[in-house]
Design an enzyme around this catalytic site. Structure first.
Site, PDB file in Angstrom:
ATOM      1  N   CYS A   1      -8.958 -12.191   6.396  1.00 12.99           N
ATOM      2  CA  CYS A   1      -9.882 -11.423   5.759  1.00 12.99           C
ATOM      3  C   CYS A   1      -8.936 -10.810   4.688  1.00 12.99           C
ATOM      4  O   CYS A   1      -7.672 -10.714   4.745  1.00 12.99           O
ATOM      5  CB  CYS A   1     -10.518 -10.444   6.580  1.00 12.99           C
TER       6      CYS A   1
ATOM      7  N   ARG B   1     -20.227   0.072   5.350  1.00 17.60           N
ATOM      8  CA  ARG B   1     -19.766  -0.703   6.747  1.00 17.60           C
ATOM      9  C   ARG B   1     -19.379   0.558   7.748  1.00 17.60           C
ATOM     10  O   ARG B   1     -19.842   0.211   8.830  1.00 17.60           O
ATOM     11  CB  ARG B   1     -18.608  -1.458   6.576  1.00 17.60           C
TER      12      ARG B   1
ATOM     13  N   ARG C   1      -5.205 -12.159  10.238  1.00 11.14           N
ATOM     14  CA  ARG C   1      -6.034 -11.862  11.548  1.00 11.14           C
ATOM     15  C   ARG C   1      -6.330 -13.131  12.324  1.00 11.14           C
ATOM     16  O   ARG C   1      -7.596 -13.328  12.533  1.00 11.14           O
ATOM     17  CB  ARG C   1      -7.121 -11.187  11.221  1.00 11.14           C
TER      18      ARG C   1
ATOM     19  N   ASP D   1      -5.909   2.481  10.500  1.00 12.32           N
ATOM     20  CA  ASP D   1      -6.987   2.636   9.759  1.00 12.32           C
ATOM     21  C   ASP D   1      -6.899   4.139   9.055  1.00 12.32           C
ATOM     22  O   ASP D   1      -8.028   4.073   8.458  1.00 12.32           O
ATOM     23  CB  ASP D   1      -8.168   2.827  10.741  1.00 12.32           C
TER      24      ASP D   1
ATOM     25  N   LYS E   1     -17.823   3.592  14.968  1.00  9.30           N
ATOM     26  CA  LYS E   1     -17.856   2.128  14.701  1.00  9.30           C
ATOM     27  C   LYS E   1     -17.358   1.274  15.480  1.00  9.30           C
ATOM     28  O   LYS E   1     -17.959   0.246  15.941  1.00  9.30           O
ATOM     29  CB  LYS E   1     -17.535   2.002  13.360  1.00  9.30           C
ATOM     30  N   ASN E   2     -15.882   1.477  15.721  1.00 15.48           N
ATOM     31  CA  ASN E   2     -14.999   0.324  16.394  1.00 15.48           C
ATOM     32  C   ASN E   2     -15.267   0.548  18.018  1.00 15.48           C
ATOM     33  O   ASN E   2     -14.645  -0.275  18.783  1.00 15.48           O
ATOM     34  CB  ASN E   2     -13.830   0.626  16.324  1.00 15.48           C
TER      35      ASN E   2
HETATM   36  N1  EPU Z   1      -3.476 -10.405  16.168  1.00 12.48           N
HETATM   37  C1  EPU Z   1      -2.980 -11.740  16.663  1.00 12.48           C
HETATM   38  N2  EPU Z   1      -3.656 -12.399  17.103  1.00 12.48           N
HETATM   39  C2  EPU Z   1      -4.579 -12.178  17.747  1.00 12.48           C
HETATM   40  C3  EPU Z   1      -5.224 -11.086  17.644  1.00 12.48           C
HETATM   41  C4  EPU Z   1      -4.610 -10.086  16.821  1.00 12.48           C
HETATM   42  O1  EPU Z   1      -1.936 -12.106  15.805  1.00 12.48           O
HETATM   43  O2  EPU Z   1      -5.505 -13.097  18.537  1.00 12.48           O
HETATM   44  C5  EPU Z   1      -2.755  -9.615  15.260  1.00 12.48           C
HETATM   45  C6  EPU Z   1      -3.716  -8.973  14.100  1.00 12.48           C
HETATM   46  O3  EPU Z   1      -3.618  -9.847  13.046  1.00 12.48           O
HETATM   47  C7  EPU Z   1      -3.008  -7.737  13.470  1.00 12.48           C
HETATM   48  C8  EPU Z   1      -2.605  -7.110  15.198  1.00 12.48           C
HETATM   49  O4  EPU Z   1      -2.520  -8.428  16.052  1.00 12.48           O
HETATM   50  O5  EPU Z   1      -2.082  -7.714  13.162  1.00 12.48           O
HETATM   51  C9  EPU Z   1      -3.725  -6.104  15.635  1.00 12.48           C
HETATM   52  O6  EPU Z   1      -4.923  -6.657  15.738  1.00 12.48           O
HETATM   53  P1  EPU Z   1      -6.049  -6.369  16.635  1.00 12.48           P
HETATM   54  O7  EPU Z   1      -6.159  -7.273  17.340  1.00 12.48           O
HETATM   55  O8  EPU Z   1      -5.629  -4.856  17.499  1.00 12.48           O
HETATM   56  O9  EPU Z   1      -7.023  -5.634  15.803  1.00 12.48           O
HETATM   57  P2  EPU Z   1      -8.614  -6.090  15.596  1.00 12.48           P
HETATM   58  O10 EPU Z   1      -9.255  -5.720  17.138  1.00 12.48           O
HETATM   59  O11 EPU Z   1      -9.082  -7.092  14.663  1.00 12.48           O
HETATM   60  C10 EPU Z   1      -9.391  -3.559  15.562  1.00 12.48           C
HETATM   61  C11 EPU Z   1     -10.385  -2.834  14.731  1.00 12.48           C
HETATM   62  C12 EPU Z   1      -9.721  -2.404  13.179  1.00 12.48           C
HETATM   63  C13 EPU Z   1      -7.970  -1.843  13.474  1.00 12.48           C
HETATM   64  C14 EPU Z   1      -7.499  -2.829  14.412  1.00 12.48           C
HETATM   65  C15 EPU Z   1      -6.342  -1.947  14.779  1.00 12.48           C
HETATM   66  C16 EPU Z   1     -12.519  -3.276  15.423  1.00 12.48           C
HETATM   67  C17 EPU Z   1     -13.825  -3.676  15.079  1.00 12.48           C
HETATM   68  N3  EPU Z   1     -11.531  -3.387  14.394  1.00 12.48           N
HETATM   69  O12 EPU Z   1      -9.271  -4.683  14.775  1.00 12.48           O
HETATM   70  O13 EPU Z   1     -10.371  -1.686  12.515  1.00 12.48           O
HETATM   71  O14 EPU Z   1      -7.436  -1.794  12.390  1.00 12.48           O
HETATM   72  O15 EPU Z   1      -8.259  -3.008  15.686  1.00 12.48           O
HETATM   73  O16 EPU Z   1      -6.403  -0.875  15.333  1.00 12.48           O
HETATM   74  O17 EPU Z   1     -12.347  -2.490  16.331  1.00 12.48           O
HETATM   75  C18 EPU Z   1     -11.441  -0.924  10.467  1.00 12.48           C
HETATM   76  O18 EPU Z   1     -12.216  -0.324  11.192  1.00 12.48           O
HETATM   77  O19 EPU Z   1     -11.282  -0.677   9.311  1.00 12.48           O
HETATM   78  C19 EPU Z   1     -10.689  -1.959  11.107  1.00 12.48           C
HETATM   79  C20 EPU Z   1      -9.981  -2.879  10.355  1.00 12.48           C
END
Ligand code: EPU
Length: 455
Positions: A152, A434, A157, A342, A48-49
């Protein structure tokens, strides 16, 4: 037991229920009678990701991007609708006679004409990852107006680091009325920057934007998740010049234009880990077909420490546990190659049955413990102290109605339900839909007593 539930037993080769006319409703529930061992083969779907950013990356070219091994998930359908709003046309290749539901689907994605550069709140708030369209829109069209996604269930986030990356690449950013307005009328230019914290979303956004920027971009402290490497591989097939994806330093030489390509989505490491933990929970012997151990080494190492046998094979990964009790483990989540957030909920479900006390610390999201209270309803003993859960293993869990507010928390309840005595009903199945393709079919084909109930 599956018979006792009156559940139809679906072979792993069954077509997707939606394809066969069985409706998947928002109010569906999953009913499980625990106690069955899992034996057989579970095909692992495309990730998915990786699929979501790959679909978004299609907007970087006028040509058609063909994606194979796309999982049939609610999130993919939702993103298809969101991208449609920008003018992206997605054709889902039909199944040929004799093809089964395990192969994944093929999407033909064409963003020939972007008709709208605005992503409204109603859509972005339904799927956080759709915020990432800001990168291809600004890179190709010079402008984007994208709603901030908001918080969320698993945490606040923020998107500050995505904005930082875009600014470093020459984007003017304004925030107005809950929208990020990004402009780069003269095009993006390469830049060098370091993320202050590892971010998957920030890294995806930066790579997509830099692919079409003038000059060289260097991203330090980049996320190393395998899905980043998969997107970079696909972009390189489309003519991008990205090196170092999968390491913490990624270098991108911007190009003027990208072209069409064909790419197969890598296997889902979180689905792999989830079923591996389910087998450890129930005992049994299952081949996770197409799974790749290198995508999940930290998770597999933890599983071996619990006393579960993990054997990589040519076809995937075999997971086996016989009579022996589960050993407790202490685990802290971390960005790749560490133990993934995850899989934290699924590990906690497993540890509720360990012989001893385990400690699980969450470092990525501040509120990713919604499963705790629900696991406690099944008889688990868990104490939360800040970001650490102390789990005291119990001899038995007992089935109950439960619900969860996010995808991974919901599936942890499935794992607990598979081992709980009696009946567990999991409400709000739309969370599972999802991110898990044909979950109940895959598990029931391996002997679980599990069925979907649609009212
Ligand atoms: N963060 C910030 N500022 C930003 C972006 C992120 O502070 O601008 C923080 C987030 O709040 C979090 C941390 O940095 O505390 C890591 O966030 P990251 O950007 O790595 O996560 P994401 O890209 O929003 C993806 C996956 C998540 C997975 C995380 C970590 C997708 C669509 N989502 O989220 O997947 O948990 O990376 O590996 O790729 C899931 O599939 O259930 C899921 C939540």
């Amino acid at each position: 037991m599956a018979r006792a539930l009156g559940a139809p037993k679906f072979a792993c080769t069954q077509t997707h229920p939606a394809a066969s006319g069985r409706q998947r409703g928002a109010m569906d529930r999953i009913r499980i009678v625990g106690g069955e061992r899992l034996t057989g083969t579970i095909p692992i779907s495309g990730a998915k990701n990786a699929t979501l950013p790959l679909m978004i990356a299609s907007m970087l070219t006028e040509d058609t991007l063909i994606l194979d091994n796309v999982p049939h998930l609610a999130d993919v359908g939702l993103l298809q609708r969101i991208l449609g709003n920008h003018g992206v046309d997605i054709m889902i290749a039909g199944k040929r006679p004799g093809e089964n539901g395990d192969k994944g689907r093929t999407l033909h994605i064409s963003a020939k004409r972007i008709v709208d550069t605005t992503a409204p709140y109603e859509l972005v708030s339904r799927m956080r990852a759709s915020f990432w369209v800001v990168a291809p829109l600004v890179a190709r069209m010079g402008e984007a107006k994208v709603s901030m996604p908001g918080g969320c269930a698993i945490g606040t986030r923020p998107v500050d680091l995505l904005i930082m990356a875009l600014e470093k690449l020459g984007t003017d950013i304004e925030i107005e009325g809950g929208y990020v307005i990004a402009r780069a009328k003269k095009g993006l230019r390469g830049g060098e920057f370091k993320f202050p914290k590892v971010t998957v979303s920030g890294t995806h956004t930066a790579i997509m934007a830099a692919a079409l920027a003038r000059g060289t971009t260097v991203i330090e402290n980049a996320a190393r998740e395998p899905e980043i490497g998969d997107v970079a591989d696909c972009l390189n097939k489309m003519g991008a010049k990205i090196s170092g994806a999968g390491t913490s330093r990624i270098v991108i030489e911007g190009v003027d234009k990208l072209h069409g390509a064909r790419h197969s989505v890598l296997p889902d490491r979180i689905e792999t880990g989830t079923y591996a933990f389910a087998v450890a929970m129930t005992g049994g012997n299952v081949l996770l077909q197409n799974a790749r151990p290198e995508l999940l080494q930290a998770g597999l190492d933890v599983l071996e420490r619990t006393g579960t046998t993990v054997t990589p094979t040519n076809e995937g990964i075999r997971i086996a546990r016989n009579g022996a009790g589960l050993a407790p483990v202490d685990v802290t989540t971390a960005p790749f190659p560490g133990f993934p957030t995850d899989l934290q909920a699924q590990l906690m479900a497993l540890m509720t049955r360990a012989k001893g006390t385990s400690h699980i610390t969450e470092t990525i999201f501040e509120n990713r413990f919604m499963h705790v209270q629900e696991l406690v309803r099944l008889g688990a003993r868990i104490q939360l102290d800040g970001q650490t859960a102390t789990v005291e293993g119990v001899a038995r869990l007992k089935g109950a109605p439960v619900m969860a507010t996010d995808l991974r928390a919901s599936v942890s309840l499935v794992i607990a339900g598979l081992a709980a005595e009696g009946e567990t009903t999991i409400n709000r199945v739309y969370h599972l839909d999802r991110g898990f393709e044909r979950l109940e079919d895959k598990l029931s084909a391996c002997g679980a007593a599990i069925e979907r109930i649609s009212d």
